[in-house]
Write a protein that holds these residues in place. Structure first.
Motif, PDB file in Angstrom:
ATOM      1  N   LEU A 176       0.843  -1.325   0.042  1.00  0.00           N
ATOM      2  CA  LEU A 176      -0.148  -0.074  -0.041  1.00  0.00           C
ATOM      3  C   LEU A 176       0.884   1.135   0.069  1.00  0.00           C
ATOM      4  CD1 LEU A 176      -2.777  -1.177   2.633  1.00  0.00           C
ATOM      5  CD2 LEU A 176      -3.205  -0.593   0.104  1.00  0.00           C
ATOM      6  N   THR A 177       1.881   1.258   0.598  1.00  0.00           N
ATOM      7  CA  THR A 177       2.815   2.327   0.994  1.00  0.00           C
ATOM      8  C   THR A 177       3.434   2.578  -0.285  1.00  0.00           C
ATOM      9  OG1 THR A 177       3.101   2.096   3.400  1.00  0.00           O
ATOM     10  CG2 THR A 177       4.760   3.519   2.188  1.00  0.00           C
ATOM     11  N   VAL A 178       3.985   1.663  -1.035  1.00  0.00           N
ATOM     12  CA  VAL A 178       4.741   2.107  -2.301  1.00  0.00           C
ATOM     13  C   VAL A 178       3.800   2.442  -3.435  1.00  0.00           C
ATOM     14  CG1 VAL A 178       6.681   0.308  -1.570  1.00  0.00           C
ATOM     15  CG2 VAL A 178       4.722  -0.475  -3.059  1.00  0.00           C
ATOM     16  N   PHE A 179       2.407   1.672  -3.098  1.00  0.00           N
ATOM     17  CA  PHE A 179       1.797   2.261  -4.304  1.00  0.00           C
ATOM     18  C   PHE A 179       1.394   3.658  -4.346  1.00  0.00           C
ATOM     19  CE2 PHE A 179      -2.871   3.113  -5.823  1.00  0.00           C
ATOM     20  CZ  PHE A 179      -2.589   2.466  -7.272  1.00  0.00           C
ATOM     21  N   PHE A 180       0.951   4.063  -2.953  1.00  0.00           N
ATOM     22  CA  PHE A 180       0.601   5.688  -2.837  1.00  0.00           C
ATOM     23  C   PHE A 180       1.855   6.469  -3.041  1.00  0.00           C
ATOM     24  CE2 PHE A 180      -3.225   3.579  -0.640  1.00  0.00           C
ATOM     25  CZ  PHE A 180      -4.278   4.401  -1.446  1.00  0.00           C
ATOM     26  N   LEU A 181       2.858   6.260  -2.859  1.00  0.00           N
ATOM     27  CA  LEU A 181       3.970   6.806  -2.804  1.00  0.00           C
ATOM     28  C   LEU A 181       4.562   7.134  -4.306  1.00  0.00           C
ATOM     29  CD1 LEU A 181       6.637   8.145  -1.516  1.00  0.00           C
ATOM     30  CD2 LEU A 181       7.840   6.060  -1.841  1.00  0.00           C
ATOM     31  N   PHE A 182       4.215   5.995  -5.180  1.00  0.00           N
ATOM     32  CA  PHE A 182       4.696   6.385  -6.603  1.00  0.00           C
ATOM     33  C   PHE A 182       3.702   6.715  -7.401  1.00  0.00           C
ATOM     34  CE2 PHE A 182       7.978   3.398  -5.276  1.00  0.00           C
ATOM     35  CZ  PHE A 182       9.272   3.955  -5.833  1.00  0.00           C
ATOM     36  N   ALA A 183       2.328   6.826  -6.702  1.00  0.00           N
ATOM     37  CA  ALA A 183       1.365   7.244  -7.582  1.00  0.00           C
ATOM     38  C   ALA A 183       1.119   8.646  -7.450  1.00  0.00           C
ATOM     39  CB  ALA A 183       0.029   6.823  -6.947  1.00  0.00           C
TER      40      ALA A 183
END
Length: 352
Positions: free
Chosen positions: A21-28
């Motif tokens: 979840l963290t990496v998805f929202f970070l790179f989004a």
């Protein structure tokens, strides 16, 4: 033991879900247009729309999130036809309504924007380099750290003890990438004609006449640079543990029986002082694999760090996201294995 492992696996799954979840929202929210990167600056609108649809980037953010979690999960909902299941290399377990099925599969980390290769295969190709580098660094740190710690404890409060402690404090304080640059330039460049070591190199090199062969000397500098911090910690930990053991009554009894200093220190004190050291060594392995990124980049070592940092430079988000999840997975697995080994090797440790 079985229930303990299952509980830790459940906790590990939650951790990995949080990381995903963290990496998805970070790179989004990061700047950069992957569609323009793949299509090129001179592409037309239709080409960009087709690429965005293929990557799912034309969908709302919540839909993209669900699709990403479905891909990276080992248990996902996918089309139950042979083509849909084969795409993820899995096996359909439970047919559901419509055209979908519950599929047990290898986590799908998407494809690289740069090479269009499967991200998991890219990471596995570079994983062995990082693993050997971390193991070599841990071996150097453990052997030298225990040796220096024993010497410091036996010669407590002497100039040798003070020198080793001061040096270990410096080893803990200096960042690994700074130590890596200094070591690379000193021993791999300025003094290379004396040391015979290279600034860069790989564990295996290919010669046009002799073929592929192992070159261990290329491993020395990056492994030593990576192992400086755990070496310093193990030195201080061994010294502290040895001083505590050497003050025990059974050590004085051994000396009163006429045993030599070597027999007393190595045969009796050291083996009882190694428990906290073994704990530190096992706990450092996962940290070294994650901390090898900048060391690999400095020495141009083929590993997870090099491929991830180059992916950051090229805005290759799937590789960076996949590497982050892969490293988190290694942390979870190694920590579970270490906890189980504690209980097996030390009967005083109780699993609850």
């Amino acid at each position: 033991m079985f229930s303990f492992v299952l509980r830790r696996l459940g906790q590990g799954i939650l951790i990995l879900a949080g990381v995903a979840l963290t990496v998805f929202f970070l790179f989004a929210v990061l700047p950069g247009d992957p569609v323009a990167l793949l299509a090129g600056q001179r592409s037309d609108v239709a080409t960009r729309a087709a690429i965005a649809a293929d990557l799912g980037l034309d969908q709302p953010l919540p839909t993209q999130l669900i699709g990403y979690l479905n891909d990276v999960s080992p248990l996902g909902l996918h089309p139950r036809d042979s083509a849909g299941v084969a795409k993820y290399g899995g096996t359909a377990l439970l047919p559901l309504g419509g055209k979908n099925a519950l599929v047990l599969k290898t986590p799908y980390l998407r494809r690289s924007f740069q090479s269009n290769k499967d991200v998991l295969s890219i990471l596995l190709d570079h994983f062995t380099g990082t693993l050997w580098l971390a193991l070599a660094a841990m071996l150097i740190a453990a052997v030298l750290g225990i040796l220096f710690g024993v010497i410091a404890a036996v010669r407590a409060h002497s100039w040798l003890d003070r020198t080793l402690i001061t040096t270990s404090v410096l080893g803990i304080s200096v960042p690994s990438f700074v130590a890596g640059i200094l070591i690379a330039m000193t021993f791999g460049f300025y003094w290379s004609h004396w040391t015979g070591l290279n600034l860069t190199g790989q564990l295996y090199e290919t010669d046009p006449f002799t073929g592929r062969h192992l070159v261990l000397r290329n491993l020395l500098l990056p492994a030593f640079a990576l192992g400086i911090r755990p070496l310093a910690v193990i030195t201080q930990l061994t010294r502290s543990s040895m001083l505590d053991v050497l003050s025990q009554d059974y050590i004085r009894t051994a000396r009163a029986k006429g045993l030599s200093n070597y027999q007393t220190v190595v045969g009796h004190a050291l083996k009882n002082a190694l428990n906290p050291v073994i704990t530190a060594v096992s706990g450092w392995l996962a940290s070294l694999m994650a901390g090898a990124f900048f060391i690999e980049y400095i020495f141009n070592w083929k590993g997870l760090g090099t491929v991830t940092l180059r992916a950051v430079e090229n805005l290759d988000f799937p590789v960076v996201m996949g590497a982050t999840i892969f490293i988190a997975f290694l942390f979870v697995v190694i920590n579970i294995v270490v906890d189980v080994l504690y209980a097996v090797l030390d009967p005083r440790v109780k699993i609850s």
